[in-house]
Structure formats: C-alpha cells, structure tokens
Motif scaffolding. Structure first.
Motif, PDB file in Angstrom:
ATOM      1  N   PHE A  38       0.818  -1.218   0.000  1.00  0.00           N
ATOM      2  CA  PHE A  38       0.000   0.000   0.000  1.00  0.00           C
ATOM      3  C   PHE A  38       0.846   1.259   0.000  1.00  0.00           C
ATOM      4  O   PHE A  38       0.418   2.299  -0.460  1.00  0.00           O
ATOM      5  N   ASN A  39       2.046   1.120   0.529  1.00  0.00           N
ATOM      6  CA  ASN A  39       2.922   2.285   0.565  1.00  0.00           C
ATOM      7  C   ASN A  39       4.240   1.956  -0.122  1.00  0.00           C
ATOM      8  O   ASN A  39       5.032   1.148   0.359  1.00  0.00           O
ATOM      9  N   ASN A  40       4.449   2.583  -1.240  1.00  0.00           N
ATOM     10  CA  ASN A  40       5.659   2.346  -2.031  1.00  0.00           C
ATOM     11  C   ASN A  40       6.936   2.578  -1.241  1.00  0.00           C
ATOM     12  O   ASN A  40       7.890   1.832  -1.343  1.00  0.00           O
ATOM     13  N   ASP A  41       6.950   3.674  -0.490  1.00  0.00           N
ATOM     14  CA  ASP A  41       8.174   4.045   0.212  1.00  0.00           C
ATOM     15  C   ASP A  41       8.560   3.003   1.259  1.00  0.00           C
ATOM     16  O   ASP A  41       9.731   2.684   1.438  1.00  0.00           O
ATOM     17  N   VAL A  42       7.533   2.471   1.927  1.00  0.00           N
ATOM     18  CA  VAL A  42       7.807   1.441   2.935  1.00  0.00           C
ATOM     19  C   VAL A  42       8.344   0.185   2.247  1.00  0.00           C
ATOM     20  O   VAL A  42       9.327  -0.412   2.688  1.00  0.00           O
ATOM     21  N   PHE A  43       7.710  -0.184   1.139  1.00  0.00           N
ATOM     22  CA  PHE A  43       8.144  -1.380   0.410  1.00  0.00           C
ATOM     23  C   PHE A  43       9.580  -1.209  -0.084  1.00  0.00           C
ATOM     24  O   PHE A  43      10.426  -2.094   0.031  1.00  0.00           O
ATOM     25  N   LYS A  44       9.848  -0.043  -0.608  1.00  0.00           N
ATOM     26  CA  LYS A  44      11.180   0.218  -1.152  1.00  0.00           C
ATOM     27  C   LYS A  44      12.224   0.229  -0.042  1.00  0.00           C
ATOM     28  O   LYS A  44      13.352  -0.222  -0.212  1.00  0.00           O
ATOM     29  N   SER A  47      -1.199   4.260  -1.592  1.00  0.00           N
ATOM     30  CA  SER A  47      -0.819   5.661  -1.395  1.00  0.00           C
ATOM     31  C   SER A  47      -0.555   6.380  -2.713  1.00  0.00           C
ATOM     32  O   SER A  47      -0.480   7.596  -2.750  1.00  0.00           O
ATOM     33  N   VAL A  48      -0.409   5.621  -3.801  1.00  0.00           N
ATOM     34  CA  VAL A  48      -0.112   6.298  -5.069  1.00  0.00           C
ATOM     35  C   VAL A  48      -1.318   6.392  -5.999  1.00  0.00           C
ATOM     36  O   VAL A  48      -1.221   6.924  -7.095  1.00  0.00           O
ATOM     37  N   ALA A  49      -2.476   5.869  -5.564  1.00  0.00           N
ATOM     38  CA  ALA A  49      -3.678   5.945  -6.404  1.00  0.00           C
ATOM     39  C   ALA A  49      -4.033   7.407  -6.670  1.00  0.00           C
ATOM     40  O   ALA A  49      -3.915   8.251  -5.794  1.00  0.00           O
ATOM     41  N   ARG A  50      -4.422   7.691  -7.897  1.00  0.00           N
ATOM     42  CA  ARG A  50      -4.707   9.083  -8.265  1.00  0.00           C
ATOM     43  C   ARG A  50      -6.060   9.210  -8.934  1.00  0.00           C
ATOM     44  O   ARG A  50      -6.624   8.223  -9.408  1.00  0.00           O
TER      45      ARG A  50
END
Ligand SMILES: [Fe+2]
Ligand SMILES: [Fe+2]
Lengths: 398, 350
Positions: free
Chosen positions: B53-59, B333-336
C-alpha cells in the motif's frame, strides 16, 4: 622449465589468487545476499566506478606509483585511495556538489526536493547512475589525453605540477563529455523530465532508445581501443602523433575524435554480432530485445576485454616479448579477445560464475551489469600492479 | 544506408568472422507458429492489484534487505504494508461455455481472505467452479498468499513456472519463513504443473501459457504469461508483473503464435514505473507500443501510475478504472484521480 614459463605459471596462480580475493571482496561488500549488500545494483556499481577512477587518476594522471615496491608506500597509497573514495563519494558528490549545485548527485538532495518517486532508495540509485556516468567520461578522456599529450605537457614542472595541470585539462573535457553524452539521461530520470536542465536525449533516433547506455556503449569501446593501443600495440599508432607546439592540444583532440570514431565502428560491429544471436532489437523491447541492453552489453563486453588486457599485461607480462612487433601485437590482441570471451562465459555460466557472484541466473537482467564486477576486479588488479608493484611477480623477474 | 541495413550487412560479414557461438546462446529461432485456438471473449476481474500500500515502505524494505537481487525469503517485510495481486479470469469459449481461472494468490493472507470473500472466490474454490490456479511467477506478492487459496481447496491444480527455488516448494508443501513473514499451513495436494520456457502450454482453446525464463527482481526468475486469442480481435496478454516486457511478449506472439501479428491488448502489471520514478526506457515502451497498435490496454500494479498517465496522454488506449477501490478497507498511497489503473474491484472485457 624456463624462467618465462615458470613466471607465467606464477602469474596464473596469482591471477587465481586475485579471483579468490575478488570473491571475498564481492561477498563482503557487494553480493545481494552477502554482508554489506551494496550492489543494489547502482549504489555498489557507483562506489566501484568511483574507486576505480580514483586509482586511475592517482596512477595515470598523478603518476603515484610504487616502482620500488616498498611495502609502506603500497599501504599508504592504498589507504589514500580509500580515503579518496570517501571524500569523493560522500563528501564531494553527496554533500557538496549535490547540495550546492546539481541536485541529482546527492540522494539526500533529491529526497529533499520531493515529488513523486523521490524516496531514498530510488534517489540513491539515480545519483549513483550519474556518478557512474561521470566516472565513465573521465575513464575515456584520461587514456585519450595520455595518448595525445604523452609526457609532453608540463613535464618539466615535475610530477605533481604536471599531474595537476593534466588533471584540469582532463576534467574540462570529461565534464563536457558528461554533459553532452550522459546528463540528458539523468535529467530524464525524473517525472516530469527536467527539460530545462537537460535537453531530451538527442541520440534517440539513431540509438532506438532514450537511454544513454548508447553512449556508454561506444565510449567504453573507445576506452578499450585506447588501452589496446597503449598496452598491446605499444602505443602505435598514437605515439606517432607529434606532441610539440600546437600539437599539444591537437593530438589529444585527435585521439578523442579518433577513438570515438573507432569505438563507434567497433560498437556497431559488436551489435551486429549480437543481432546474429538475438535477432534485431526493437524500440521498447525488453531484455535481449532492448536496444538499450544491446548498447549496455557492448559496454559490458568492452569491460571484459579491458579486463583481458590488464590480466595479460599484469599477470602474463604482456607476452610475447621476443617476436617482431607486428606479431607481438597480433598475439596480444588475440589473447585479450580470448580472455575477454572466457570472462564473459564465466560471468554468465550458471553453475560457476552465477554461483560465484550470487547472481540471479540469466542474461540482461535490468538489475545486474557485469561492469560492476569487472571494474572491481580491475581495481584490485591495478592496486596490485601499481601500488604493490605486482608483489611476488615483478620482484621475481628482476 | 540506414543504420539497420548497415548493421545487417555488418552482421553477415561478422558471421563468417566470428566463432563465438559458444559464448552467445541462440535466441528462440524461427520455428513454425503454434496454434493456440481462439475464444469468444475474456473477462478479467481485478480482485486485488495492491501488492503493497505504501511504495516508500516497500522500497525501504528492499533497500534494508540488500537491494534488487536480494533473496525475498530473507527480508523482514513490513507486514502492515502487504496486500497482494490476484485476478479472476473468465474465458468464454466459441460455443458460449465459460470457464473460470484464478490468476495468482496475493501476499498477505488476511488481505487475501477478505478479497476472496468479497468476490466469492472462496466459494468458487470450494465448489470446484475454479479448479486451476495460474501462478504467474514466484514473487511474494503473487504467491505467498497461497494459504488463502489452499484452505478452500488443497487439491487445486496449479500451473506455475518451473523456475522455482527450494523455498517456494517448501512453502507450497506447508512451511513458515519467520523473518520474511511467509506462512502456509495447508499443504498442496493437487497437481503441480511446471511450465518450462521451451513450449507453449495450451490451457483451453484460445488460452495458452508461455514461460519466459528471465532474471528478475528479488532473486526470482521466470514468469508465465497468459496469451489469449480473441476471435476476430487478436492477441491479449494477461500478466502478473510482465517482467519479460510487454513489447517483447507482443513480438514473441508475432513470431510464434498463429494470428499473433494482430495485437489486441493487455491486462496486468507491466513492471514499469513501479516506484513512480521515471527512466528513459519507459519512454521507449510508450513509443514502441504504438507500432503494435493495441486497442485495449488494462494495466495496474507494477505498471506505475506515472507510466499509465503518460501512456494515456501519449494516445495509448489505456482502459480507465472506477472508484470501486475506495470501498476496499485499504487503498494504495499512489492511487490518483486520473483512474488510469484498473484497480481493486474493476473489470475489463476483451
Ligand atoms: Fe508483482
Ligand atoms: Fe513480480
């Protein structure tokens, strides 16, 4: 057994030793499942490229070598090179140039700039790519400059002053090469592309990709040819260029232009060979279908060939010494190509190289380039050759 | 002379000169084309495309775990952040009969249980209405939720790429990887069909699987790609992550599948700007895709919103999604608002 033969055997043993050392260094610092895991891939790749550049600048530009083979000097030079890496990478790029000049050289500055996708991992990969590109530019200019200028420029001022003067000449051209050949790729790494800072990649039409791997491809091929001339062909034909008067600047310019043209032709040749095996790449293809991979792979092949060149010179005394010039050059060239192909086979072989380096089996992985390992091995060999004066090997020949 | 022609000439002369055959493996050659039959239509329901759900956490998990090629089973993944990738594929045969397949089984079991229950997948699995799981590849977000499938039918047939690692099969037989947080308590008892990269595996008329043995992120290799041939329309690729590359898949169809020169569309992750970053090679794919003239591109997951938006702006036929995803308990979190993704709960018909 004659002396040369036993020396080659010793050289071979030391080469194996270097591979073993390389395995250790790779697993401690870089391997994805090793200890420090720096090969993410770009971060580790950039650290290696920067270190290799430092060693090359120290030895080839500033002449900091250790011909007498003094252990204390060897250790000092090695220490200086490591310190240099830290200063250059984290000091200069991450905290000086990146913070006060060009955002993309520092991951912290990229993250601070915000925007989509600007988180640390990605930022570090992007800044690392820029550092790799800048190092590549220097690695092309240095041998071209050396071949063109030789010992001519400022040599009467002494080694340090000549080194500094040469360095500024090199840095000027390397900076220019970087801006034109690579900067437009780095400014395209952001969304939206930073088109006011860098033009959209101008090579797209001919390269079938917007990636600057195109330039990296022919540039490293040019480096290979320059080093081939210097090492295997004993400086011919570059050494025939006049060096005095206006030639002080004309000769290095000719070497740059000449190596670019020759490099590009060899680049086309290598891509033609790849077409035979993988058919033609096409715009937007992936893995071996990707034009950018073909370009990168030319660079990677050049890396293997450069490694072949250095192995032949350091561990096999650039044999043969006795034959007539033309024959010597041919034998060396063939040896270098054979070693390069062998190294390629080693790197991609599933049972051996892949396991040795902790890679994912297969070709053209976007997160893997043999250049990282090649440059690491080259760094080890240069340190051994120039800082440690090929300890054991060269002493025995004297 | 055009550069390509020049290269060709060079290549021919180099052919005589080179003896490097052992060094370069040969590409899949120009054998005769495979006939995979045809179907009338295909409907895909996005059960979940939010693998995290959160790119930054995954990265960050990847960074701390050692980067792109690290072993996914050794990374201490953030459990709160995991979701999963899974889709329901309904094939309408030429005679009008229908068959359902489950593609991929997600990652986080709690999330997948919710998703399967919401779409009635649990009942379809239990009743045998779905009797086959098509596993695209062994990535955590497509595979580690295997228990959510097996607990409704441990005998389900699984078709997967043969490029697994020992850990993958251990998990299938029932195992726990504590550090990584992967667990399966229901051993698989059904048939496991492993597909190699040599042949095109027919599933039902108009639907076939081809494995591409490519090295990918997190030490995984190989992805099974679903090729569908829609009567009168052309080829559709249905992918988990599309690691081998969309245009490489289209190009493969062109060379190797009867009717493959007519590209109709795609569904799935396209593995492009998955971290909402950019790279010039993404531009290459937007430009290159236009020459295949796809008519319907449904994308999500690791395609990246950035790529999908730029592709749509460039005129590629990106199928717009709805706001259904907002009724799921978690959203990416990146859905637009651009809706360029077919996201959770959306459907597309080819
Ligand atoms: Fe995925
Ligand atoms: Fe994946």
């Amino acid at each position: 057994m004659n002396e040369t033969k036993s020396n080659h055997l010793l050289g071979f043993a030391l080469l194996l030793g270097t591979f073993a050392l390389g395995w250790g260094v790779w697993h401690v610092f870089f391997a994805p499942n090793g200890i420090l895991k720096l090969y993410t891939p770009m971060y580790g790749f950039a650290l290696i490229a920067a270190y290799f550049l430092i060693v090359v600048v120290m030895t080839d530009v500033f002449g900091l070598r250790n011909e007498a083979g003094k252990p204390a000097r060897a250790l000092l030079l090695t220490l200086v090179s490591f310190l240099g890496l830290f200063v250059l990478f984290y000091g200069f790029f991450w905290n000086f140039l990146g913070r006060f000049g060009v955002t993309y050289f520092s991951p912290h500055a990229i993250v601070a700039a915000g925007g989509t996708g600007a988180e640390f991992y990605n930022a570090r990969e992007n800044s690392s790519l820029a550092i790799v590109y800048l190092a590549a530019s220097f690695l092309w200019i240095i041998p071209a400059w050396r071949a063109g200028v030789g010992e001519e420029l400022w040599h009467e001022c002494g080694r340090a002053k000549a080194g500094i003067a040469n360095f500024f000449g090199i840095a000027f051209f390397a900076g220019l090469a970087y801006l034109i050949l690579f900067h437009p790729h780095v400014t395209s790494l952001f969304y939206p592309a930073q088109t006011f800072a860098g033009v959209p990649p101008w090579w797209e039409g001919v390269a079938m990709t917007a990636s600057a791997y195109f330039n990296l491809g022919w540039l490293l091929t040019a480096v290979f040819l320059l080093l081939l001339v210097e090492s295997a062909w004993e400086g011919r034909p570059a050494s025939l260029l006049p060096k005095d008067g206006m030639w002080t600047i004309l000769s290095p310019s000719l070497m740059l232009a000449g190596s670019a043209v020759a490099g590009y032709l060899l680049f086309l040749g290598m891509e033609a060979v790849m077409n035979l095996f993988w058919e033609e790449p096409f715009l937007g293809g992936s893995y071996v279908d990707a034009p950018y991979f073909r370009h990168l792979h030319v660079a990677e092949m050049s890396g293997f060939f450069i490694m072949g060149l250095v192995i032949w010179r350091v561990f096999f005394r650039n044999a043969p010494g006795q034959l007539p010039p033309m024959a010597r050059w041919v034998v060396r060239t063939l040896a270098v190509i054979a070693i390069g192909l062998l190294l390629r086979w080693f790197y991609y072989s599933e049972g051996i190289g892949t396991a040795f380096l902790d890679r994912v089996p297969g070709l053209a992985q976007p997160d893997d380039t043999p250049l990282a390992w090649t440059l690491m091995m080259l760094s080890l060999m240069l340190v051994y050759d120039r800082f440690f004066n090929a300890y054991l090997l060269r002493e025995k020949t004297r | 002379m055009k550069r390509r022609t020049f290269l060709k000439c060079l290549g021919t002369s180099a052919a005589a000169a080179t003896a490097a055959g052992v060094v370069f493996p040969t590409a899949v050659g120009a054998q005769s084309k495979s006939d995979i039959g045809a179907c009338r239509s295909i409907k895909v329901t996005v059960l979940s495309e939010t693998s995290w759900f959160n790119n930054d956490v995954f990265k960050k998990d990847i960074t701390d775990g050692g980067g792109a090629s690290t072993n996914q089973y050794t990374v201490p993944w953030n459990r709160e952040n995991s979701g999963g990738y899974s889709a329901l594929i309904e094939v309408e045969a030429l005679d009008g009969s229908r068959r359902k397949f489950l593609m991929d089984t997600g990652w986080n079991n709690d999330w997948m249980d919710y998703v399967f229950q919401r779409h009635g997948i649990d009942k379809m699995l239990a009743s045998g209405e779905i009797d086959t799981l098509l596993l695209s590849h062994w990535h955590l977000d497509h595979y580690w939720g295997i228990e959510s499938t097996l607990k409704h039918n441990p005998k389900i047939k699984i078709i997967a790429p043969n490029t697994h690692y020992p850990e993958d099969l251990q998990l299938l037989k029932g195992a726990e990887f504590k550090v990584a947080g992967a667990k399966n308590t229901v051993p698989h008892q059904g048939e496991l069909l492993l597909v190699d990269d040599k042949t095109i595996h027919a599933v039902v008329p108009g639907l076939a699987i081809k494995q591409f043995d490519v090295p990918i992120l997190l030490r995984v290799r190989g992805e099974n790609v679903i090729y569908a041939n829609i009567q009168g329309k052309g080829i559709v690729t249905i992918t988990g992550c599309c690691h081998p590359g969309l245009l490489t898949l289209y190009n493969f169809a062109k060379r190797n599948i009867v009717g493959g020169d007519q590209t109709y569309g795609c569904y799935g992750g396209l593995h492009l700007s998955l971290f909402e970053n950019w790279d010039p090679k993404f531009d290459d794919i937007i430009k290159g895709a236009q020459s295949f003239k796809p008519e319907k591109m449904g994308c999500n997951h690791c395609t990246g919103w950035a790529w999908a938006e730029k592709a749509a702006q460039s005129g590629l036929p990106i199928v717009k999604g709805t706001d259904t995803y907002k009724s799921y308990p978690k959203i990416s979190s990146v859905a637009r608002g651009s809706n360029v993704f077919l996201t959770n709960g959306d459907t597309v018909i080819f």
